[in-house]
Scaffold this motif. Structure first.
Motif, PDB file in Angstrom:
ATOM      1  N   ARG A   1       7.908  23.390  -1.414  1.00 19.13           N
ATOM      2  CA  ARG A   1       8.964  24.414  -1.516  1.00 19.13           C
ATOM      3  C   ARG A   1       8.769  25.270  -2.772  1.00 19.13           C
ATOM      4  O   ARG A   1       8.931  26.488  -2.722  1.00 19.13           O
ATOM      5  CB  ARG A   1      10.316  23.728  -1.532  1.00 19.13           C
ATOM      6  N   GLU A   2       8.406  24.623  -3.883  1.00 18.76           N
ATOM      7  CA  GLU A   2       8.208  25.358  -5.125  1.00 18.76           C
ATOM      8  C   GLU A   2       6.999  26.284  -5.020  1.00 18.76           C
ATOM      9  O   GLU A   2       7.014  27.428  -5.495  1.00 18.76           O
ATOM     10  CB  GLU A   2       8.023  24.374  -6.291  1.00 18.76           C
TER      11      GLU A   2
ATOM     12  N   LEU B   1       0.835  -1.198   0.000  1.00 12.57           N
ATOM     13  CA  LEU B   1       0.000   0.000   0.000  1.00 12.57           C
ATOM     14  C   LEU B   1       0.871   1.249   0.000  1.00 12.57           C
ATOM     15  O   LEU B   1       1.870   1.327   0.711  1.00 12.57           O
ATOM     16  CB  LEU B   1      -0.925   0.017   1.202  1.00 12.57           C
ATOM     17  N   LEU B   2       0.487   2.209  -0.800  1.00 11.91           N
ATOM     18  CA  LEU B   2       1.201   3.483  -0.912  1.00 11.91           C
ATOM     19  C   LEU B   2       0.217   4.605  -0.648  1.00 11.91           C
ATOM     20  O   LEU B   2      -0.921   4.565  -1.119  1.00 11.91           O
ATOM     21  CB  LEU B   2       1.799   3.635  -2.311  1.00 11.91           C
ATOM     22  N   VAL B   3       0.631   5.597   0.120  1.00 13.00           N
ATOM     23  CA  VAL B   3      -0.196   6.774   0.359  1.00 13.00           C
ATOM     24  C   VAL B   3       0.378   7.944  -0.435  1.00 13.00           C
ATOM     25  O   VAL B   3       1.577   8.232  -0.366  1.00 13.00           O
ATOM     26  CB  VAL B   3      -0.260   7.130   1.857  1.00 13.00           C
ATOM     27  N   VAL B   4      -0.479   8.590  -1.211  1.00 15.17           N
ATOM     28  CA  VAL B   4      -0.096   9.788  -1.958  1.00 15.17           C
ATOM     29  C   VAL B   4      -0.882  10.969  -1.393  1.00 15.17           C
ATOM     30  O   VAL B   4      -1.890  10.791  -0.699  1.00 15.17           O
ATOM     31  CB  VAL B   4      -0.357   9.627  -3.471  1.00 15.17           C
ATOM     32  N   TYR B   5      -0.428  12.174  -1.700  1.00 12.72           N
ATOM     33  CA  TYR B   5      -0.972  13.365  -1.053  1.00 12.72           C
ATOM     34  C   TYR B   5      -1.325  14.412  -2.100  1.00 12.72           C
ATOM     35  O   TYR B   5      -0.533  14.719  -2.990  1.00 12.72           O
ATOM     36  CB  TYR B   5       0.045  13.936  -0.056  1.00 12.72           C
ATOM     37  N   GLN B   6      -2.545  14.960  -1.977  1.00 12.90           N
ATOM     38  CA  GLN B   6      -2.976  16.031  -2.877  1.00 12.90           C
ATOM     39  C   GLN B   6      -3.145  17.318  -2.088  1.00 12.90           C
ATOM     40  O   GLN B   6      -3.924  17.370  -1.120  1.00 12.90           O
ATOM     41  CB  GLN B   6      -4.287  15.676  -3.579  1.00 12.90           C
TER      42      GLN B   6
ATOM     43  N   ASP C   1       7.721  12.424  -0.926  1.00 14.47           N
ATOM     44  CA  ASP C   1       8.905  13.207  -1.313  1.00 14.47           C
ATOM     45  C   ASP C   1       8.552  14.257  -2.358  1.00 14.47           C
ATOM     46  O   ASP C   1       9.012  15.408  -2.293  1.00 14.47           O
ATOM     47  CB  ASP C   1       9.996  12.281  -1.847  1.00 14.47           C
ATOM     48  N   ALA C   2       7.730  13.863  -3.337  1.00 14.29           N
ATOM     49  CA  ALA C   2       7.328  14.808  -4.378  1.00 14.29           C
ATOM     50  C   ALA C   2       6.484  15.935  -3.790  1.00 14.29           C
ATOM     51  O   ALA C   2       6.569  17.088  -4.231  1.00 14.29           O
ATOM     52  CB  ALA C   2       6.561  14.086  -5.476  1.00 14.29           C
TER      53      ALA C   2
END
Length: 413
Positions: A407-408, A167-172, A400-401
């Motif tokens: 920061r951007e 399982l991977l958690v991504v963030y919006q 990480d992304a």
């Protein structure tokens, strides 16, 4: 049929009113289009096959075959001409017909309510990009093709995936509609299957609920998300820009039956030195209202601990206003189906504005998801929506992304 790209654009008009048909011909020819006007469906389909138009103007109300029937046949023939729908039936019916046609894969240039102005027709004919008239419909990035079936997926396979840390958690990210500052994130789970690749949650979350694995799935997602989020909120990191950020996590209705869930979650936040006020638990509107007695107990305990509660996909269920007021939510999320069609549908704009006004009157924060263009974001800002998320802002990203994006985004502002 083979598309012809080395010729002038062609407009085929189907309308039983000769005056309307001739007017359309005059306007289109003035713009440089070849035109053909027919008044029956039989003549229309004969000309469609022989002439291969790049544009079609279609009246909904016809004596022999109505416009909806015509569009259904066009969809079956994989027609890719740019279609302009016209009628005097009213804007709501026109909008519904346009949405139905688009959902069947047709290339809808726009709708015109009769009587229409010459300028409106000119704009649709001149501004719409031309495409091959009879080609397979392109896949929209907002509506991906259905995933191939995974017949092997079952409780044992899902349990194996949980044990194997697949399982991977991504963030919006979510931003403030007023000044575009970052306000927080929504954590979204993905299953990276070794054989099938990424599997969307709508394929395996129902399986987890049906097989009794939803508690383990929820605990895993919360653990991964909280471990990532807690350091961002720590003092001295500089990542939050001095502003309090929030993390939203979806919560299954099955959690209503877990009496110890609230205490475990509060204890884990304490261990991570994360204030419960930073965490927003999202419940779908239907799940929150299906068993209001169980919902009330869980939601009240969560709110007493300091956690925030959000109604996800608001506007798609059938909850009563009484239950909405009775349950102590702190946030309403406007369903993306309304947000994504807000510019094309007056009905959708009305629904979105009504939900935003309702949230404001009840003292609830409003969040719109599915924001894919700057124009939609501007509309949300003007009607007073609090926060927004969607592809216009950022796609869901790995941890990480997401840190790089933060920061951007801070540097750009």
């Amino acid at each position: 049929m083979t598309a012809q790209t080395d010729r002038r654009p062609r407009l085929l008009i189907l309308d039983d009113d000769p005056l309307v048909g001739c007017t359309m011909q005059f306007i289109a020819e003035d713009l440089g289009l070849e035109t053909c006007f027919v008044s029956t469906a039989m003549a229309f389909f004969a000309q469609l096959e022989a002439w291969q138009p790049t544009h079609i103007a279609l009246d909904l109300i016809m004596p022999d075959m109505d416009g909806v029937q015509v569009m259904k046949r066009l969809a079956g023939d994989r027609c890719r001409a740019r279609i302009i729908i016209t009628s005097g039936v009213g804007s709501r019916v026109l909008d519904a017909a346009g949405r139905s046609a688009a959902e069947h894969g047709l290339n809808i240039a726009g709708v015109l309510s009769k009587p229409f102005s010459t300028g409106d027709l000119r704009q649709l004919l001149a501004g719409a990009p031309l495409g091959p008239p009879h080609a397979a419909p392109a896949t929209s990035p907002a509506r991906p093709s259905a995933a191939p079936p995974h017949p092997e997926l079952g409780m044992a396979e899902l349990r194996r995936g949980l044990d194997a840390d697949e399982l991977l958690v991504v963030y919006q990210p979510k931003i403030d509609c007023t000044d575009a500052r970052l306000t927080g994130f929504e954590a979204l789970v993905r299953w990276l299957h070794p054989d099938y690749g990424p599997i969307a949650p709508d394929r395996f979350v129902p399986l987890a609920e049906a097989s009794g694995l939803i508690a383990a799935l929820t605990e895993r997602v919360l653990e991964l998300a909280l471990q990532w989020f807690a350091p961002i909120c720590g003092e001295g990191t500089g990542l939050a820009g001095g502003r309090p950020l929030s993390l939203s996590v979806n919560l299954s209705a099955k959690a209503f039956n877990d009496l110890d869930f609230v205490d475990r979650l509060a204890q884990r936040c304490l261990q991570l030195q994360l204030a419960p006020e930073r965490l927003i638990l999202e419940l779908t509107e239907t799940s929150a209202m299906d068993d209001p007695v169980a919902s009330l107990g869980l939601i009240t305990r969560l709110r007493m601990k300091g956690f925030h509660l959000s109604i996800d996909d608001f506007g798609t269920g059938f909850s009563s206003m009484l239950q909405l007021v009775r349950l102590p939510f702190s946030e309403l999320k406007v369903d993306k189906s309304f947000v994504m069609t807000a510019l094309q549908s007056e009905e959708s704009r009305t629904v979105v504005k009504s939900i935003v006004d309702l949230g404001r009157s009840l003292g609830l924060r409003t969040v719109a998801e599915g924001v894919e263009t700057a124009e939609v974001f501007d509309f949300l800002r003007k009607i007073g929506c609090d926060q927004a998320q969607g592809y216009h802002i950022a796609r869901p990203m790995t941890g990480d992304a997401t840190l790089r994006w933060m920061r951007e985004h801070a540097a750009a502002r």
